[in-house]
Scaffold this active site. Sequence first.
Site, PDB file in Angstrom:
ATOM      1  N   LYS A 223       0.826  -1.196   0.000  1.00  0.00           N
ATOM      2  CA  LYS A 223       0.000   0.000   0.000  1.00  0.00           C
ATOM      3  C   LYS A 223       0.869   1.257   0.000  1.00  0.00           C
ATOM      4  O   LYS A 223       0.667   2.163  -0.820  1.00  0.00           O
ATOM      5  CB  LYS A 223      -0.925  -0.009   1.226  1.00  0.00           C
ATOM      6  CG  LYS A 223      -1.954   1.133   1.220  1.00  0.00           C
ATOM      7  CD  LYS A 223      -2.639   1.277   2.575  1.00  0.00           C
ATOM      8  CE  LYS A 223      -3.670   0.207   2.827  1.00  0.00           C
ATOM      9  NZ  LYS A 223      -4.982   0.544   2.243  1.00  0.00           N
TER      10      LYS A 223
ATOM     11  N   ARG B 141      -3.297   2.749   8.725  1.00  0.00           N
ATOM     12  CA  ARG B 141      -3.572   1.449   8.095  1.00  0.00           C
ATOM     13  C   ARG B 141      -2.325   0.580   8.030  1.00  0.00           C
ATOM     14  O   ARG B 141      -1.232   1.082   7.829  1.00  0.00           O
ATOM     15  CB  ARG B 141      -4.045   1.644   6.646  1.00  0.00           C
ATOM     16  CG  ARG B 141      -5.440   2.161   6.482  1.00  0.00           C
ATOM     17  CD  ARG B 141      -5.759   2.174   4.990  1.00  0.00           C
ATOM     18  NE  ARG B 141      -7.172   2.359   4.740  1.00  0.00           N
ATOM     19  CZ  ARG B 141      -7.736   3.529   4.456  1.00  0.00           C
ATOM     20  NH1 ARG B 141      -7.017   4.626   4.386  1.00  0.00           N
ATOM     21  NH2 ARG B 141      -9.031   3.598   4.242  1.00  0.00           N
TER      22      ARG B 141
ATOM     23  N   GLY C  52      -8.229  -7.504   5.108  1.00  0.00           N
ATOM     24  CA  GLY C  52      -9.032  -7.704   6.310  1.00  0.00           C
ATOM     25  C   GLY C  52      -8.315  -8.390   7.449  1.00  0.00           C
ATOM     26  O   GLY C  52      -8.900  -8.624   8.499  1.00  0.00           O
TER      27      GLY C  52
ATOM     28  N   MET D 144      -5.488  -7.395   9.062  1.00  0.00           N
ATOM     29  CA  MET D 144      -4.880  -6.554  10.086  1.00  0.00           C
ATOM     30  C   MET D 144      -5.744  -5.327  10.345  1.00  0.00           C
ATOM     31  O   MET D 144      -6.778  -5.138   9.729  1.00  0.00           O
ATOM     32  CB  MET D 144      -3.469  -6.193   9.674  1.00  0.00           C
ATOM     33  CG  MET D 144      -2.531  -7.398   9.821  1.00  0.00           C
ATOM     34  SD  MET D 144      -0.876  -7.009   9.301  1.00  0.00           S
ATOM     35  CE  MET D 144      -1.156  -6.534   7.618  1.00  0.00           C
TER      36      MET D 144
ATOM     37  N   ARG E 178      -3.699  -1.264  -6.475  1.00  0.00           N
ATOM     38  CA  ARG E 178      -2.886  -2.479  -6.359  1.00  0.00           C
ATOM     39  C   ARG E 178      -3.305  -3.429  -7.473  1.00  0.00           C
ATOM     40  O   ARG E 178      -4.381  -3.266  -8.050  1.00  0.00           O
ATOM     41  CB  ARG E 178      -3.099  -3.144  -4.997  1.00  0.00           C
ATOM     42  CG  ARG E 178      -4.539  -3.490  -4.742  1.00  0.00           C
ATOM     43  CD  ARG E 178      -4.719  -4.069  -3.351  1.00  0.00           C
ATOM     44  NE  ARG E 178      -6.137  -4.276  -3.100  1.00  0.00           N
ATOM     45  CZ  ARG E 178      -6.660  -4.454  -1.901  1.00  0.00           C
ATOM     46  NH1 ARG E 178      -5.889  -4.414  -0.831  1.00  0.00           N
ATOM     47  NH2 ARG E 178      -7.943  -4.665  -1.748  1.00  0.00           N
TER      48      ARG E 178
ATOM     49  N   HIS F 255      -2.655 -42.495  -0.675  1.00  0.00           N
ATOM     50  CA  HIS F 255      -2.939 -43.308  -1.852  1.00  0.00           C
ATOM     51  C   HIS F 255      -4.106 -42.724  -2.632  1.00  0.00           C
ATOM     52  O   HIS F 255      -4.034 -42.517  -3.842  1.00  0.00           O
ATOM     53  CB  HIS F 255      -3.242 -44.746  -1.420  1.00  0.00           C
ATOM     54  CG  HIS F 255      -3.627 -45.632  -2.558  1.00  0.00           C
ATOM     55  ND1 HIS F 255      -4.931 -45.846  -2.926  1.00  0.00           N
ATOM     56  CD2 HIS F 255      -2.869 -46.320  -3.444  1.00  0.00           C
ATOM     57  CE1 HIS F 255      -4.964 -46.652  -3.972  1.00  0.00           C
ATOM     58  NE2 HIS F 255      -3.726 -46.962  -4.312  1.00  0.00           N
TER      59      HIS F 255
ATOM     60  N   ARG G 286       3.883 -47.231 -13.893  1.00  0.00           N
ATOM     61  CA  ARG G 286       3.974 -48.145 -12.753  1.00  0.00           C
ATOM     62  C   ARG G 286       3.360 -49.490 -13.127  1.00  0.00           C
ATOM     63  O   ARG G 286       2.146 -49.620 -13.170  1.00  0.00           O
ATOM     64  CB  ARG G 286       3.227 -47.555 -11.555  1.00  0.00           C
ATOM     65  CG  ARG G 286       3.958 -46.404 -10.891  1.00  0.00           C
ATOM     66  CD  ARG G 286       3.004 -45.536 -10.087  1.00  0.00           C
ATOM     67  NE  ARG G 286       2.165 -44.779 -11.011  1.00  0.00           N
ATOM     68  CZ  ARG G 286       1.717 -43.536 -10.787  1.00  0.00           C
ATOM     69  NH1 ARG G 286       2.027 -42.923  -9.672  1.00  0.00           N
ATOM     70  NH2 ARG G 286       0.954 -42.923 -11.673  1.00  0.00           N
TER      71      ARG G 286
ATOM     72  N   SER H  88      16.103 -41.342 -12.219  1.00  0.00           N
ATOM     73  CA  SER H  88      14.837 -40.646 -12.030  1.00  0.00           C
ATOM     74  C   SER H  88      14.638 -40.515 -10.522  1.00  0.00           C
ATOM     75  O   SER H  88      14.620 -41.509  -9.806  1.00  0.00           O
ATOM     76  CB  SER H  88      13.711 -41.457 -12.670  1.00  0.00           C
ATOM     77  OG  SER H  88      12.488 -40.843 -12.398  1.00  0.00           O
TER      78      SER H  88
ATOM     79  N   GLY I  71      12.861 -40.370  -7.329  1.00  0.00           N
ATOM     80  CA  GLY I  71      11.562 -40.701  -6.742  1.00  0.00           C
ATOM     81  C   GLY I  71      11.458 -39.904  -5.455  1.00  0.00           C
ATOM     82  O   GLY I  71      11.750 -40.397  -4.372  1.00  0.00           O
ATOM     83  N   THR I  72      11.049 -38.656  -5.597  1.00  0.00           N
ATOM     84  CA  THR I  72      11.135 -37.768  -4.443  1.00  0.00           C
ATOM     85  C   THR I  72      10.089 -38.066  -3.378  1.00  0.00           C
ATOM     86  O   THR I  72      10.230 -37.615  -2.246  1.00  0.00           O
ATOM     87  CB  THR I  72      11.047 -36.293  -4.867  1.00  0.00           C
ATOM     88  OG1 THR I  72       9.928 -36.141  -5.729  1.00  0.00           O
ATOM     89  CG2 THR I  72      12.310 -35.881  -5.580  1.00  0.00           C
ATOM     90  N   ASN I  73       9.058 -38.827  -3.697  1.00  0.00           N
ATOM     91  CA  ASN I  73       8.128 -39.226  -2.630  1.00  0.00           C
ATOM     92  C   ASN I  73       8.873 -40.078  -1.607  1.00  0.00           C
ATOM     93  O   ASN I  73       8.909 -39.761  -0.423  1.00  0.00           O
ATOM     94  CB  ASN I  73       6.975 -40.062  -3.181  1.00  0.00           C
ATOM     95  CG  ASN I  73       6.064 -39.267  -4.100  1.00  0.00           C
ATOM     96  OD1 ASN I  73       6.170 -38.056  -4.162  1.00  0.00           O
ATOM     97  ND2 ASN I  73       5.187 -39.961  -4.787  1.00  0.00           N
TER      98      ASN I  73
ATOM     99  N   CYS J 201      10.208 -38.104 -10.851  1.00  0.00           N
ATOM    100  CA  CYS J 201       8.902 -38.703 -11.121  1.00  0.00           C
ATOM    101  C   CYS J 201       8.048 -38.785  -9.867  1.00  0.00           C
ATOM    102  O   CYS J 201       7.058 -39.485  -9.836  1.00  0.00           O
ATOM    103  CB  CYS J 201       9.067 -40.081 -11.737  1.00  0.00           C
ATOM    104  SG  CYS J 201       9.881 -41.256 -10.659  1.00  0.00           S
TER     105      CYS J 201
ATOM    106  N   TYR K 261      14.073 -33.431 -17.181  1.00  0.00           N
ATOM    107  CA  TYR K 261      12.621 -33.453 -17.266  1.00  0.00           C
ATOM    108  C   TYR K 261      11.995 -33.638 -15.887  1.00  0.00           C
ATOM    109  O   TYR K 261      12.656 -34.080 -14.942  1.00  0.00           O
ATOM    110  CB  TYR K 261      12.123 -34.563 -18.209  1.00  0.00           C
ATOM    111  CG  TYR K 261      12.342 -35.965 -17.689  1.00  0.00           C
ATOM    112  CD1 TYR K 261      11.410 -36.570 -16.841  1.00  0.00           C
ATOM    113  CD2 TYR K 261      13.478 -36.679 -18.031  1.00  0.00           C
ATOM    114  CE1 TYR K 261      11.622 -37.847 -16.351  1.00  0.00           C
ATOM    115  CE2 TYR K 261      13.693 -37.958 -17.556  1.00  0.00           C
ATOM    116  CZ  TYR K 261      12.760 -38.543 -16.713  1.00  0.00           C
ATOM    117  OH  TYR K 261      12.963 -39.798 -16.216  1.00  0.00           O
TER     118      TYR K 261
END
Lengths: 908, 908
Positions: free
Chosen positions: A44, A114, A123, A125, A370, A486, A592, A795, A797-799, A862, A882
């Site tokens: 602001k 303000r 809204g 603050m 804004r 899942h 899979r 690849s 498998g970040t899970n 993946c 990728y």
Amino acid sequence: MVKKIKKSIIKKKVANTNKAKWVYNFEDTPRSDKQSLKNLLGGKGANLSEMIRINLPVPPGFTITTEACNEFYSLNQKYPSTLKKQVSAAIKKVEQKIKKLFGNESNPLLVSVRSGARVSMPGMMDTVLNLGLNDKTVIGLAKKTNNETFAYDSYRRFIQMYSNVVLNVNHHNFEDLIENYKLTKGIVLDTEMEASDWKSLIGSFREQIVSETGKDFPQDVNEQLWGAIGAVFQSWKNQRAKTYRKLNNIPEEWGTAVNVQSMVFGNMGDDCATGVAFTRNPSTGDNSFYGEYLINAQGEDVVAGIRTPQNITKKARLEAGSKDASMEESMPKVYKELVTIYKKLEKHYRDMQDIEFTVENKKLWMLQTRSGKRTAKASIKIAVDMVKEKLITKDEAILRIDPKMLDTLLHPTLDPKAKKDIITKGLPASPGAASGKVTFSADDAEKLKAQGQKSILVRQETSPEDIHGMHAAEGILTCRGGMTSHAAVVARGMGRPCVSGAGSIQIDYKNKFFKANSREVKEGDIITIDGSTGEVMVGEVTTIKPDISGDFSTLMAWADKTRTLNIRTNAETPLDTKVARDFGAEGIGLCRTEHMFFDEERILYVRQMILSKNIEDRNKALKNILPFQKKDFVEIFKIMKGLPVTVRLLDPPLHEFLPKSEKEIASVAKILNISEYEINNRINDLHEENPMLGHRGCRLAISYPEIYEMQCEAIFEALVECHKAKVQSVIPEIMIPLVSTAKELEILKYLVDTKAKEVQKKHGMKISYLVGTMIELPRAALNAFEISKYADFFSFGTNDLTQTTLGISRDDSGKFLDDYVNSNIFKIDPFVSIDVDGVGQLVKIACENGKRNNPKIKLGICGEHGGDPDSIDFCHNAGLHYVSCSPYRVPIARLAAAQSKIRSKQKH
Amino acid sequence: MVKKIKKSIIKKKVANTNKAKWVYNFEDTPRSDKQSLKNLLGGKGANLSEMIRINLPVPPGFTITTEACNEFYSLNQKYPSTLKKQVSAAIKKVEQKIKKLFGNESNPLLVSVRSGARVSMPGMMDTVLNLGLNDKTVIGLAKKTNNETFAYDSYRRFIQMYSNVVLNVNHHNFEDLIENYKLTKGIVLDTEMEASDWKSLIGSFREQIVSETGKDFPQDVNEQLWGAIGAVFQSWKNQRAKTYRKLNNIPEEWGTAVNVQSMVFGNMGDDCATGVAFTRNPSTGDNSFYGEYLINAQGEDVVAGIRTPQNITKKARLEAGSKDASMEESMPKVYKELVTIYKKLEKHYRDMQDIEFTVENKKLWMLQTRSGKRTAKASIKIAVDMVKEKLITKDEAILRIDPKMLDTLLHPTLDPKAKKDIITKGLPASPGAASGKVTFSADDAEKLKAQGQKSILVRQETSPEDIHGMHAAEGILTCRGGMTSHAAVVARGMGRPCVSGAGSIQIDYKNKFFKANSREVKEGDIITIDGSTGEVMVGEVTTIKPDISGDFSTLMAWADKTRTLNIRTNAETPLDTKVARDFGAEGIGLCRTEHMFFDEERILYVRQMILSKNIEDRNKALKNILPFQKKDFVEIFKIMKGLPVTVRLLDPPLHEFLPKSEKEIASVAKILNISEYEINNRINDLHEENPMLGHRGCRLAISYPEIYEMQCEAIFEALVECHKAKVQSVIPEIMIPLVSTAKELEILKYLVDTKAKEVQKKHGMKISYLVGTMIELPRAALNAFEISKYADFFSFGTNDLTQTTLGISRDDSGKFLDDYVNSNIFKIDPFVSIDVDGVGQLVKIACENGKRNNPKIKLGICGEHGGDPDSIDFCHNAGLHYVSCSPYRVPIARLAAAQSKIRSKQKH
């Protein structure tokens, strides 16, 4: 260069708090770049100063910086020592500009106080208006405006607001007093109230304040001002603000600025007005001025909804069929001025603006501008239009769209006008809305589907055995499991709406009903779920079909030209594969194979294989599965026509495939001619304490190599068939899961190569394929150099990598992740956005070491993170080739990848 | 320097296989250090060459190197091209030395062909004796020795052995032929057989060979030789050898050498003999010559047990009460020579030797010397004696003892003379032997104990609820779980013998019996288990009590003076704590407070706490647990008198404490006045898919800080009580488990510090303590720098760190770890010995980063690895300050730490 110096000036100021400048008059703000200015002054404050700079009529005022707020907290809620002096000086400048004096009895300056954070937190603050009124200045105001009613109305508004915000007196108290007064006097509308009425009420208000706080309402205008400043600072850490920040990922360290601005009044008579407007339509994106105003009113009245606001343009009025004059008609001169200003603002900011204005005795004042919030659809239309209008570049257009918003465009949504009978709320696990009959089992969902009926599958949680039911149902509702359970993962993959973890639901499977907050819903009752909000509603709620129109595809085409990261999809059914292709997937990053095992026709052979006592029986069962697997691959290869397809060999522990209920066990026993006792024994044998860390992935193939042999045979035979059918085939990328040592991959690559040679020899034709591995265990990441000796690709498998690196089970994390996000331990659920400091380190280590040994190694991801924009940004910067995500996230990933590319271009 | 050059010479030879020297005559071996020589020539070859060097009478011969064996395998089981030439040359040298000719008809050279790996693998690989005999040379041998019977006996022995080893003809065939022949002829003893008998049998043997292999027995002596060499090479990878290597951690890459040596004969008449001897008593360690011999026999006859061997010394003969003349008496001259030689050998090798010799026509030949295998007790006695004799240094004495052997000295062992009726074998999970009545529940074990009866607790697997039963029982037997299962870990901690994972056992809890390989054992039957071997026996088998006598403590004192690594123990009961102190523990490295929660008196309050619906009820329950926890700490602090005590705050997920069976649930419901439904609901709520990665450790305290607050209060109040009682108290090290982010530790350290201030204020006294964390998640290791900002110490929880880094659940790993060790993926179970390449990397990263931020940070390890010598070596080298292990492993750790110190001194 100049920008950099400016930045460093601002930084240096922080370093030395004694010399620090905490306060800037709007016209004297530093000439640094926009973002630095916003960081310092809040959105602001920065915008007010910006408007003054382009010569728009803004009531004078000043901003106390966000740094002052942070200093306030670091001094244990005390003001920095030099602040008071700087505020006094700033007030003086305002007095000079507006020619009124703060606290002066005859010509009083009134101000608003303000909050203003770096980004808008509407809204959340506190705000105080009309500050500077007291028993004496109110008389001055009355005289000066020649409007005693207005003056005392303003005074009582100020007392109400200030008492509520600063003195913590509940505003209901005041409202009750007003109601009582009106009742006694027989007054209906506020506008009927006269000065004497307000005076009398002000007396009652002040008695109330004394009785609640033990002190009279402060008459010292400086005391008033500092009370308000402190309240705004403190409101940065009130519960509402904290929650909002959490939901919107706003760091607490940002702090809020405080804007003190001279008041202008839209409620001083019929030549006064107040309004809010958008420079373009925020819900459709149409390039037409759009807004509402009220004559003789203060800003809050527009929002409050007591009086119905009127249209600003005539066109809008006619469209709405309203008879109340538009501003264009009632105040044509001011309206023209407003049009000139809004155009100037849009051109200046090069974005659609959300503006607030007040007309005080025919003079137009701008109170705020804004970037306007907008729907996903509007967002895209505005961006594409502005490129056409040459207002912004394509890169800017791409950066303007929040990729996550796209989700809402790809799925059916609830008709916003429809009534909703919400009975509970869960997690928004897979976007889109759907209605159907409540059903409690996958089989029932399938039966209903066969009868042409829609269903919502309601389960405690789902398991791979429910997949056919999830396919058959319109949507899925579970009581347990988080955003990455899942149910959530599979539903997102299928594009089915899903609400997960609706903890207040208690299912009684036996008597076929569920309870949610004491409402009972029986099997067959119709419910609607909104997977974008997590809402669960009783009855059918109308939905609107997705429309991925011209602007959408224009923007995506720009994104595709820009990005360097490839986008693949996680898919294993021909249906998913087709959807993903339509959404622009450039290959399959994760197919899979186990999902193919659950099909009704095959599961029996799979079970036979698992129940085999020796390798001969196992091979017999595998032989029966082979043709099915081969057929799957042929179908997928044909759809993917030459694009890469990563096939992950069997991953889950074998017990996942065994029957669970007594009934099922009995049936399997009968068909396979095995005793139930034997099946139960095998189930017991295979039971695992921590299946996530159990006998799965490549470990299965070390114990039972024949399983992977069958799968490889299916892949290679499918290639041969495609070749014979003269279909453009693919080069499959065969992926070995859960590797932790180079030796595992060495052994299994040999297995794959051997099978390839066999099939090549049999058909006398050459087969091309790659062999690689998932990097989903910390040990694999740490040993990437060795492992890459046997891998054409990695690849991530970040899970699973997140589960093991953090030691958190995805399925169980729902129980404490909330506490963790609340305690600021995690900024965001690490299963939603990649944990850069932990998992990210391992990904980088693995990339570096893998490339050191094998510079040509293909790198991809993946896990579920492949569809999360922040994680995609990480992947882009880590140098991956990728990302792969569920089909419905492909457009998100395409856009996010383009944004990452643009950002990294900008950095260099 | 010279050594290094020698080593590099040997290495260079490998590099260039064409120029490589594959064959060394015993007298021409390279002059490198002993270990390099052993690596190249195998133990037997190196020792034969060594004996020649010190002028002992050794029949001439040569060694084909281990490198040749490896080359043989890397060439796909073909010989290196230059090998034949080198062997011919070596044979020639042997012919010159012994003055016989290989294959010569009148003066034939006969040779033995023996395997010889780097370390002895007795009986695992193949041997061929008397090679070089054929239809013609046998005539020459007969003439030359003037003993036709001997010559043909030798020929038939050769044919039998060669056919079995090289031609794969089953030796039973030959034995049947001999038996039949004797029956027909009425002959009883082999010694009655004459030349003509053997000739006739040789004919039958050869017919048998033709019928089985299609070829006649080879007459070409070179063909014989190469057949034998190939067979020895191949025997390196036979199943027996593989299994032996696996059990003894011998890498497959080592390969075996082949020793070709001219034959000498102990069976040419009564002036011939053969024998084996130890230079000291291998079972007691006494310094007296000890061995057996046979007159007119070949070496295999001593071992085969057909004739009873006689004592070598007169003293031994008298002690044994034997009437057969000792060698000392029958061959006094040769005996004297042997005594001189054995003394020379012991002095030369500076260790007790196991020797083989043959006397051929009164001439003594040494066939082998090697370090003798010995019992743990002998091992210590010999080492301590040799220091006293100034033969070796204290450092050498320390290095001579395999620390793992100590285990057998600390527990009761089975009387080796007792009869054993073994019904199955499981894993040797916790050493020691015990007998008792079979019982299937912890409660029953406790009841029997109360009646003064001994029991063995037999369970599928154990859980924390069984602990009181494990305490009450003499030993534990489980069907599931590996060396690091709950049963194994707890049993080792308690010092109870345990056999785990006895997979062939099937328990029928309902009918109270178990089956093992079709033998049925009922409740109340007495069984004996040997936790050092994994054997399970029916009936009571006598045991021998441990004796940790003078030599033991002498050696341990030397170790303590040497080592720099501190040794702590994992203990939480006063009993364990005392045992550990007696075994030399220098503090507690891991006091698991949850074990205290399972006590019958407290578990109800713990359950009440878990079942609480709000913080008030939870606090009430916690208040009841507080005095118990405090009492535990007071007791432990008093025993540890000033030594460090690391207290780990609550770690396991809460569901572990809830009742499991319906009966238990009903009972708890009644006592706590809660409905069973509610308890079941809570059990459902708390159920986790992967409890290892669930809501546990510090995550509990983030959700329910009051639990840790209570525990801290108990610790600090215990300190106050100790102080008031004027007992030397301790500085507790409060350990927060399962941290993965710095923020968690920051929050919880603040909690601990706050509670400390509270207690300090209450009692007006200063409390000293440390706060630290376990590093047991990969993310914690990777973020050690940040985490160390809030930590006085790190303790590596390598159990969990192994589980997460490798993604392997300890409880479930039994199903595939065997396959992994068999496939050479893991050299050893990573839960037994630390995985240096994975977990080790993380430990190092964490140590470096932790020290970088806080150079004074204390570093220790408290996983099961703390008791494993290889892991201790890793910890020493990684710069840790202490290891902590279960009480019974403390002596092992003390010795291993000393060895590590000595080895690292030697390297510098």
